[in-house]
Design a protein around this motif. Structure first.
Motif, PDB file in Angstrom:
ATOM      1  N   ILE A  71       0.862  -1.184   0.000  1.00  0.00           N
ATOM      2  CA  ILE A  71       0.000   0.000   0.000  1.00  0.00           C
ATOM      3  C   ILE A  71       0.897   1.232   0.000  1.00  0.00           C
ATOM      4  N   PHE A  72       0.694   2.100  -0.976  1.00  0.00           N
ATOM      5  CA  PHE A  72       1.482   3.325  -1.098  1.00  0.00           C
ATOM      6  C   PHE A  72       0.573   4.530  -0.878  1.00  0.00           C
ATOM      7  N   SER A  73       1.018   5.422  -0.021  1.00  0.00           N
ATOM      8  CA  SER A  73       0.257   6.647   0.194  1.00  0.00           C
ATOM      9  C   SER A  73       0.243   7.479  -1.077  1.00  0.00           C
ATOM     10  N   GLY A  74      -0.930   8.033  -1.375  1.00  0.00           N
ATOM     11  CA  GLY A  74      -1.056   8.820  -2.600  1.00  0.00           C
ATOM     12  C   GLY A  74      -0.099   9.994  -2.648  1.00  0.00           C
ATOM     13  N   PHE A 108      -1.131  -9.538 -11.132  1.00  0.00           N
ATOM     14  CA  PHE A 108      -0.504  -8.284 -10.688  1.00  0.00           C
ATOM     15  C   PHE A 108      -1.529  -7.183 -10.924  1.00  0.00           C
ATOM     16  N   LEU A 109      -2.029  -6.609  -9.836  1.00  0.00           N
ATOM     17  CA  LEU A 109      -3.096  -5.609  -9.943  1.00  0.00           C
ATOM     18  C   LEU A 109      -2.699  -4.333  -9.216  1.00  0.00           C
ATOM     19  N   VAL A 110      -2.824  -3.207  -9.926  1.00  0.00           N
ATOM     20  CA  VAL A 110      -2.571  -1.881  -9.349  1.00  0.00           C
ATOM     21  C   VAL A 110      -3.912  -1.160  -9.268  1.00  0.00           C
ATOM     22  N   THR A 111      -4.275  -0.729  -8.052  1.00  0.00           N
ATOM     23  CA  THR A 111      -5.575  -0.093  -7.838  1.00  0.00           C
ATOM     24  C   THR A 111      -5.383   1.272  -7.214  1.00  0.00           C
ATOM     25  N   GLY A 112      -5.986   2.284  -7.825  1.00  0.00           N
ATOM     26  CA  GLY A 112      -5.942   3.638  -7.279  1.00  0.00           C
ATOM     27  C   GLY A 112      -7.209   3.948  -6.491  1.00  0.00           C
ATOM     28  N   HIS A 113      -7.036   4.627  -5.356  1.00  0.00           N
ATOM     29  CA  HIS A 113      -8.168   4.989  -4.492  1.00  0.00           C
ATOM     30  C   HIS A 113      -8.161   6.500  -4.253  1.00  0.00           C
ATOM     31  N   ALA A 114      -9.332   7.039  -3.934  1.00  0.00           N
ATOM     32  CA  ALA A 114      -9.473   8.478  -3.685  1.00  0.00           C
ATOM     33  C   ALA A 114     -10.266   8.702  -2.395  1.00  0.00           C
ATOM     34  N   ASP A 115     -10.235   9.948  -1.919  1.00  0.00           N
ATOM     35  CA  ASP A 115     -11.072  10.290  -0.769  1.00  0.00           C
ATOM     36  C   ASP A 115     -12.482  10.614  -1.258  1.00  0.00           C
ATOM     37  N   ARG A 116     -13.301  11.085  -0.373  1.00  0.00           N
ATOM     38  CA  ARG A 116     -14.709  11.294  -0.724  1.00  0.00           C
ATOM     39  C   ARG A 116     -14.969  12.602  -1.444  1.00  0.00           C
ATOM     40  N   LEU A 177      -7.698  12.709   5.512  1.00  0.00           N
ATOM     41  CA  LEU A 177      -8.166  11.656   4.606  1.00  0.00           C
ATOM     42  C   LEU A 177      -7.061  11.124   3.696  1.00  0.00           C
ATOM     43  N   GLN A 178      -5.826  11.433   3.996  1.00  0.00           N
ATOM     44  CA  GLN A 178      -4.748  11.081   3.079  1.00  0.00           C
ATOM     45  C   GLN A 178      -4.621   9.577   2.863  1.00  0.00           C
ATOM     46  N   ARG A 179      -4.933   8.784   3.894  1.00  0.00           N
ATOM     47  CA  ARG A 179      -4.820   7.328   3.728  1.00  0.00           C
ATOM     48  C   ARG A 179      -5.822   6.779   2.716  1.00  0.00           C
ATOM     49  N   ASP A 180      -6.920   7.540   2.497  1.00  0.00           N
ATOM     50  CA  ASP A 180      -7.877   7.111   1.468  1.00  0.00           C
ATOM     51  C   ASP A 180      -7.317   7.339   0.063  1.00  0.00           C
ATOM     52  N   CYS A 181      -6.443   8.311  -0.080  1.00  0.00           N
ATOM     53  CA  CYS A 181      -5.824   8.589  -1.385  1.00  0.00           C
ATOM     54  C   CYS A 181      -4.552   7.744  -1.487  1.00  0.00           C
ATOM     55  N   ARG A 182      -4.713   6.559  -1.974  1.00  0.00           N
ATOM     56  CA  ARG A 182      -3.611   5.594  -1.942  1.00  0.00           C
ATOM     57  C   ARG A 182      -3.585   4.780  -3.228  1.00  0.00           C
ATOM     58  N   VAL A 183      -2.517   4.011  -3.385  1.00  0.00           N
ATOM     59  CA  VAL A 183      -2.377   3.070  -4.498  1.00  0.00           C
ATOM     60  C   VAL A 183      -2.032   1.714  -3.905  1.00  0.00           C
ATOM     61  N   ASP A 184      -2.876   0.723  -4.181  1.00  0.00           N
ATOM     62  CA  ASP A 184      -2.637  -0.640  -3.721  1.00  0.00           C
ATOM     63  C   ASP A 184      -2.012  -1.459  -4.842  1.00  0.00           C
ATOM     64  N   VAL A 185      -1.026  -2.269  -4.486  1.00  0.00           N
ATOM     65  CA  VAL A 185      -0.418  -3.201  -5.434  1.00  0.00           C
ATOM     66  C   VAL A 185      -0.545  -4.593  -4.827  1.00  0.00           C
TER      67      VAL A 185
END
Length: 197
Positions: A71-74, A108-116, A177-185
């Protein structure tokens, strides 16, 4: 005074018993002439070497695929509202690529997430760009995988409950909310050498 027979140096002579008696050798007439003989050498036969039976080697047990995630912080990978990797983000991805070196990856999956905050459509487009940026960067790191998938989830998978950051949009709330803005690998693979260090 004893008389000695002259010896011709060019001839070979064999001493007879009478010669020995005439020379006064003790015991000359008591038995056969003594001869020096080399004692017999005892030879021991070496038994043939026994052939070793082949040892059965058990077949290696195939390793079970394992799932690993990062998990990488955005804000560590990207600047606010950007999809270009920061130098710090590149170093973090390099470290991850080093940890999975020698691992054959099935998924191998890269997923981007955002805050609300922000519209779902805008967030989706931003996250897809970020996920593809990470994907393209990792593809250049010789990771053993046939494909890398990238996707964005908008703000549908937050990590922080809304009660922890209940206020309206502000610099303080965005940081909250920074943890919501992340990239999961996430990846599933089998280690072929010392990997996942």
């Amino acid at each position: 005074m004893r008389a000695y027979r002259p010896i011709d140096a060019g001839k070979h002579y064999r001493a007879t018993r009478s010669d020995l008696e005439a020379s006064g050798c003790p015991g000359a007439g008591s038995g056969p002439l003594a001869t020096s003989a080399t004692p017999p050498v005892k030879v021991t036969a070496t038994p043939p070497a026994r052939s070793e039976r082949p040892v059965a080697v058990p077949a290696p047990v195939p390793a079970k695929p394992q799932t690993h995630g990062f998990i990488f912080s955005g804000d560590a990978l990207f600047a606010f509202d950007e999809s270009t990797l920061k130098p710090e983000g590149m170093r973090m991805l390099d470290e991850m690529a080093w940890q999975v070196e020698g691992t054959t990856l099935e998924t191998f999956l890269v997923t981007g997430h955002a805050d609300r905050f922000g519209s779902p459509q805008y967030n989706q487009q931003l996250l897809e760009r970020r996920a593809n940026t990470v994907k393209n960067y990792l593809m250049g790191k010789h990771i053993l995988t046939s494909r890398i998938d990238a996707e964005g989830t908008g703000g549908r998978q937050p990590m922080i409950p809304q009660r922890e950051c209940p206020s309206r949009k502000s610099t303080k709330i965005i940081a909250c909310l920074q943890r919501d803005c992340r990239v999961d690998v996430k990846m599933t693979g089998t280690s072929t050498v010392s990997a996942m260090r």
